[in-house]
Design a protein around this motif. Sequence first.
Motif, PDB file in Angstrom:
ATOM      1  N   SER A 120     -28.417  -1.538  50.439  1.00  0.00           N
ATOM      2  CA  SER A 120     -28.947  -1.705  51.789  1.00  0.00           C
ATOM      3  C   SER A 120     -28.294  -2.875  52.529  1.00  0.00           C
ATOM      4  CB  SER A 120     -30.458  -1.925  51.733  1.00  0.00           C
ATOM      5  OG  SER A 120     -30.766  -3.104  51.000  1.00  0.00           O
ATOM      6  N   LEU A 121     -27.505  -3.695  51.820  1.00  0.00           N
ATOM      7  CA  LEU A 121     -26.846  -4.842  52.437  1.00  0.00           C
ATOM      8  C   LEU A 121     -25.346  -4.642  52.622  1.00  0.00           C
ATOM      9  CD1 LEU A 121     -28.568  -7.770  50.478  1.00  0.00           C
ATOM     10  CD2 LEU A 121     -29.150  -6.893  52.737  1.00  0.00           C
ATOM     11  N   PHE A 122     -24.687  -4.022  51.662  1.00  0.00           N
ATOM     12  CA  PHE A 122     -23.242  -3.853  51.715  1.00  0.00           C
ATOM     13  C   PHE A 122     -22.890  -2.386  51.500  1.00  0.00           C
ATOM     14  CE2 PHE A 122     -24.137  -7.818  49.301  1.00  0.00           C
ATOM     15  CZ  PHE A 122     -23.786  -8.735  50.274  1.00  0.00           C
ATOM     16  N   ILE A 123     -21.714  -2.016  51.994  1.00  0.00           N
ATOM     17  CA  ILE A 123     -21.066  -0.790  51.547  1.00  0.00           C
ATOM     18  C   ILE A 123     -20.165  -1.184  50.391  1.00  0.00           C
ATOM     19  CG2 ILE A 123     -19.408   1.009  52.134  1.00  0.00           C
ATOM     20  CD1 ILE A 123     -20.549   1.186  54.840  1.00  0.00           C
ATOM     21  N   LEU A 124     -20.563  -0.832  49.201  1.00  0.00           N
ATOM     22  CA  LEU A 124     -19.870  -1.293  48.005  1.00  0.00           C
ATOM     23  C   LEU A 124     -18.505  -0.640  47.876  1.00  0.00           C
ATOM     24  CD1 LEU A 124     -22.744  -1.369  45.372  1.00  0.00           C
ATOM     25  CD2 LEU A 124     -22.049  -3.105  46.997  1.00  0.00           C
ATOM     26  N   PRO A 125     -17.572  -1.297  47.217  1.00  0.00           N
ATOM     27  CA  PRO A 125     -16.245  -0.693  46.984  1.00  0.00           C
ATOM     28  C   PRO A 125     -16.358   0.608  46.205  1.00  0.00           C
ATOM     29  CG  PRO A 125     -16.211  -3.057  46.516  1.00  0.00           C
ATOM     30  CD  PRO A 125     -17.647  -2.690  46.743  1.00  0.00           C
ATOM     31  N   LYS A 126     -15.405   1.492  46.416  1.00  0.00           N
ATOM     32  CA  LYS A 126     -15.451   2.798  45.762  1.00  0.00           C
ATOM     33  C   LYS A 126     -15.375   2.673  44.250  1.00  0.00           C
ATOM     34  CE  LYS A 126     -13.549   5.464  49.602  1.00  0.00           C
ATOM     35  NZ  LYS A 126     -12.478   6.396  50.039  1.00  0.00           N
ATOM     36  N   ILE A 167     -19.840  -1.617  59.099  1.00  0.00           N
ATOM     37  CA  ILE A 167     -20.788  -1.078  60.069  1.00  0.00           C
ATOM     38  C   ILE A 167     -20.050  -0.380  61.204  1.00  0.00           C
ATOM     39  CG2 ILE A 167     -22.460  -1.750  61.844  1.00  0.00           C
ATOM     40  CD1 ILE A 167     -23.605  -3.754  59.922  1.00  0.00           C
ATOM     41  N   LEU A 168     -18.990  -0.997  61.701  1.00  0.00           N
ATOM     42  CA  LEU A 168     -18.220  -0.373  62.771  1.00  0.00           C
ATOM     43  C   LEU A 168     -17.521   0.892  62.305  1.00  0.00           C
ATOM     44  CD1 LEU A 168     -16.612  -3.449  64.602  1.00  0.00           C
ATOM     45  CD2 LEU A 168     -18.697  -2.185  65.176  1.00  0.00           C
ATOM     46  N   SER A 169     -17.162   0.949  61.039  1.00  0.00           N
ATOM     47  CA  SER A 169     -16.502   2.153  60.529  1.00  0.00           C
ATOM     48  C   SER A 169     -17.442   3.349  60.457  1.00  0.00           C
ATOM     49  CB  SER A 169     -15.913   1.875  59.141  1.00  0.00           C
ATOM     50  OG  SER A 169     -16.946   1.633  58.188  1.00  0.00           O
ATOM     51  N   LEU A 170     -18.755   3.109  60.506  1.00  0.00           N
ATOM     52  CA  LEU A 170     -19.731   4.195  60.458  1.00  0.00           C
ATOM     53  C   LEU A 170     -20.055   4.760  61.837  1.00  0.00           C
ATOM     54  CD1 LEU A 170     -22.317   2.811  57.862  1.00  0.00           C
ATOM     55  CD2 LEU A 170     -20.581   4.559  57.484  1.00  0.00           C
ATOM     56  N   ARG A 171     -19.486   4.214  62.895  1.00  0.00           N
ATOM     57  CA  ARG A 171     -19.846   4.651  64.237  1.00  0.00           C
ATOM     58  C   ARG A 171     -19.593   6.140  64.498  1.00  0.00           C
ATOM     59  NH1 ARG A 171     -17.215   0.139  68.088  1.00  0.00           N
ATOM     60  NH2 ARG A 171     -15.496   0.498  66.629  1.00  0.00           N
ATOM     61  N   ILE A 211     -24.640   8.521  45.487  1.00  0.00           N
ATOM     62  CA  ILE A 211     -24.667   7.079  45.708  1.00  0.00           C
ATOM     63  C   ILE A 211     -23.829   6.697  46.923  1.00  0.00           C
ATOM     64  CG2 ILE A 211     -24.005   4.864  44.702  1.00  0.00           C
ATOM     65  CD1 ILE A 211     -24.792   5.885  42.028  1.00  0.00           C
ATOM     66  N   GLU A 212     -22.681   7.309  47.085  1.00  0.00           N
ATOM     67  CA  GLU A 212     -21.818   6.968  48.216  1.00  0.00           C
ATOM     68  C   GLU A 212     -22.467   7.331  49.535  1.00  0.00           C
ATOM     69  OE1 GLU A 212     -17.238   7.832  49.775  1.00  0.00           O
ATOM     70  OE2 GLU A 212     -18.014   8.806  47.973  1.00  0.00           O
ATOM     71  N   VAL A 213     -23.071   8.510  49.606  1.00  0.00           N
ATOM     72  CA  VAL A 213     -23.733   8.927  50.845  1.00  0.00           C
ATOM     73  C   VAL A 213     -24.963   8.068  51.109  1.00  0.00           C
ATOM     74  CG1 VAL A 213     -24.924  10.846  51.975  1.00  0.00           C
ATOM     75  CG2 VAL A 213     -22.858  11.274  50.632  1.00  0.00           C
ATOM     76  N   TRP A 214     -25.735   7.797  50.074  1.00  0.00           N
ATOM     77  CA  TRP A 214     -26.932   6.989  50.255  1.00  0.00           C
ATOM     78  C   TRP A 214     -26.573   5.572  50.684  1.00  0.00           C
ATOM     79  CZ3 TRP A 214     -29.613   2.690  49.042  1.00  0.00           C
ATOM     80  CH2 TRP A 214     -30.989   2.710  49.277  1.00  0.00           C
ATOM     81  N   ASN A 215     -25.479   5.024  50.167  1.00  0.00           N
ATOM     82  CA  ASN A 215     -25.039   3.684  50.554  1.00  0.00           C
ATOM     83  C   ASN A 215     -24.737   3.623  52.047  1.00  0.00           C
ATOM     84  OD1 ASN A 215     -22.317   1.469  49.465  1.00  0.00           O
ATOM     85  ND2 ASN A 215     -24.219   1.059  50.522  1.00  0.00           N
ATOM     86  N   LYS A 216     -24.035   4.617  52.566  1.00  0.00           N
ATOM     87  CA  LYS A 216     -23.719   4.640  53.998  1.00  0.00           C
ATOM     88  C   LYS A 216     -24.978   4.829  54.832  1.00  0.00           C
ATOM     89  CE  LYS A 216     -19.020   6.407  53.408  1.00  0.00           C
ATOM     90  NZ  LYS A 216     -18.074   7.514  53.718  1.00  0.00           N
ATOM     91  N   ALA A 217     -25.903   5.646  54.346  1.00  0.00           N
ATOM     92  CA  ALA A 217     -27.145   5.869  55.088  1.00  0.00           C
ATOM     93  C   ALA A 217     -27.992   4.601  55.144  1.00  0.00           C
ATOM     94  CB  ALA A 217     -27.935   7.006  54.450  1.00  0.00           C
ATOM     95  N   ALA A 218     -28.013   3.844  54.038  1.00  0.00           N
ATOM     96  CA  ALA A 218     -28.807   2.609  54.017  1.00  0.00           C
ATOM     97  C   ALA A 218     -28.231   1.559  54.957  1.00  0.00           C
ATOM     98  CB  ALA A 218     -28.876   2.066  52.590  1.00  0.00           C
ATOM     99  N   VAL A 219     -26.895   1.460  55.003  1.00  0.00           N
ATOM    100  CA  VAL A 219     -26.268   0.489  55.906  1.00  0.00           C
ATOM    101  C   VAL A 219     -26.384   0.947  57.356  1.00  0.00           C
ATOM    102  CG1 VAL A 219     -24.089  -0.628  56.496  1.00  0.00           C
ATOM    103  CG2 VAL A 219     -24.725  -0.341  54.104  1.00  0.00           C
ATOM    104  N   ALA A 220     -26.382   2.268  57.579  1.00  0.00           N
ATOM    105  CA  ALA A 220     -26.530   2.784  58.944  1.00  0.00           C
ATOM    106  C   ALA A 220     -27.874   2.407  59.551  1.00  0.00           C
ATOM    107  CB  ALA A 220     -26.358   4.296  58.946  1.00  0.00           C
ATOM    108  N   LYS A 221     -28.827   2.045  58.712  1.00  0.00           N
ATOM    109  CA  LYS A 221     -30.127   1.599  59.220  1.00  0.00           C
ATOM    110  C   LYS A 221     -29.972   0.373  60.107  1.00  0.00           C
ATOM    111  CE  LYS A 221     -32.623  -0.641  56.387  1.00  0.00           C
ATOM    112  NZ  LYS A 221     -33.460  -1.052  55.228  1.00  0.00           N
TER     113      LYS A 221
END
Length: 542
Positions: free
Chosen positions: A157-163, A263-267, A209-219
């Motif tokens: 919920s804080l970072f988009i972790l490395p792949k 965050i900007l990469s998720l726009r 996990i990858e999709v959930w990570n992006k969704a949590a940061v998109a919050k």
Amino acid sequence: MEILSKFLAEKSTHPDFKFHWRCDKTKIMNLCFTDDLMIFCKGDVFTVSVIKEGLDEFQSLSGLSPSPHKSHIFFSGCEKNLRVELLNVIKFNEGVLPVRYLGVPLILTKLKSSDCDKLVERITNRIKSWTNKCLTYAGRAQLIQSILFSMQVYWFSLFILPKKVVKSIESLFRSFFWSSCELRKYGAKVSWEHVCSLKSEGGLGFKSIEVWNKAAVAKHIWFLFFGGEQSMWCQWVKSYLLKGQSLWRVKMPSDPSWVWRKILSLRPVIYPLILHKIGNGGDVFLWFDNWHPLGSLWGRFGARVVYDTAFGMDAKVSRIVNNRSWSWPRRRRSFLQELIEHTPLTFTPNSGNDTVIWVSSSDGKSLSAVVTRLAFACTVYQLWIVRNNFIFRKEKIPEEIVIKGIGDMIRFRVMSITNLKLHPSDSWYMDKMELLTVSDNNQSQYMDLKFFEWSENLNCVLSDVSCSYWNNRDTVCGCRIVRGSPNQWKHGLIHYAAVKWGITKIRKHGNKLLAAGSADGVKKCVPRIRLFMVLVAAVGLL
């Protein structure tokens, strides 16, 4: 901590007190969490001395004092002599980044996989600590969903972790599921991608996990539009990063933080999901926010729209709102005509303030997804009918009739579908397809009337062309009005071009088609028509 914060806030009112250069606008001086305290200020002797006085006054009042061995002072861009003076004033040890705060790393560079080793190690140790090796697949699946997955929620919920970290965690989950605590990397019966599918699709319902990570940061992006008025982070971002601009317009800085870069990469992913409903228009950006059925007006018309309207880049929708109606610019450019034409009559400003809503995913069951599939299927079917009429009946159906037939066929088939979600801008699509939302009590009477009108109009228009063809087709289905989600009319142009191309090919190769009279001849003369026929037959539409 509240009393200490008031002491520090009082000290910050001194005219010679200097805030941190990234906290001056928001007047942020300290952050507290339970018994932890972080204080920010400029590297200045007088400022640090004032903070020291505030801490001493709080100690004399409450008897609580910071521990010199556990407290540190961190410097950035300070000379060595200045550092020595500040250390003599505050009497703390000098700290060096990176450090861990609340379990996560505080770093100056991008997040590396080595910074997340603690997370991977915790998950590995938790798996190996379970001594029961006789768990069934169902038991291991429950442990993964309830315990292992929750261990990384805070980080995600804080970072988009490395792949690399994401793959390592998924590898641990996969090994534990198939081989229990042995953590073997082989022996999987099904790919992990299928295991993470929904239960309705044959999977086990594990979250990717990858999709959930992006969704949590998109919050965090959602909080910038809704619910973040009291958030200190949202206020700080709007003051120092957005600076009065739209989030969708801000360019990627040359040296952004790792979190802001991600965050900007998720726009592009988040933009279609955040929809603005216009009230007074004072909080919505005219050119960049998603408020119009066309989407981003900047993305649709480009920079020319700003020059022609003379509204400016950061203009708000309130510039064109006038007493719950639209007041478009007087300059009649081609783009303005297109903009007005694509603005439904029912799409008007509401009374009150602007609101923002989250457009949930429809999983292919919305009106837009249904119409897109029907548009393709109906186009293929009509081209197949045109081909058969030309070969076996020697009839040439005009393009306009075929296009109108596709539209009517889609509309009648859509009427038989129910239980579709209502989209906020559904009225535009309903107007285009001549559909109305009615109550269940008057539904049957209304549909009987509309069915009769559409049938009469359709028969009148097509009677001079080919009555036998139109009377035999099975395009009229059901009597139910629907409510759903509109899509932009872009796919209509694609299918219009497909119809024009198909009929042109049929007329051009008519003699060959007539001479061949078989599927092989069709395949040789018109490959795409043959491909369309195969696709339609495969899904059982013929």
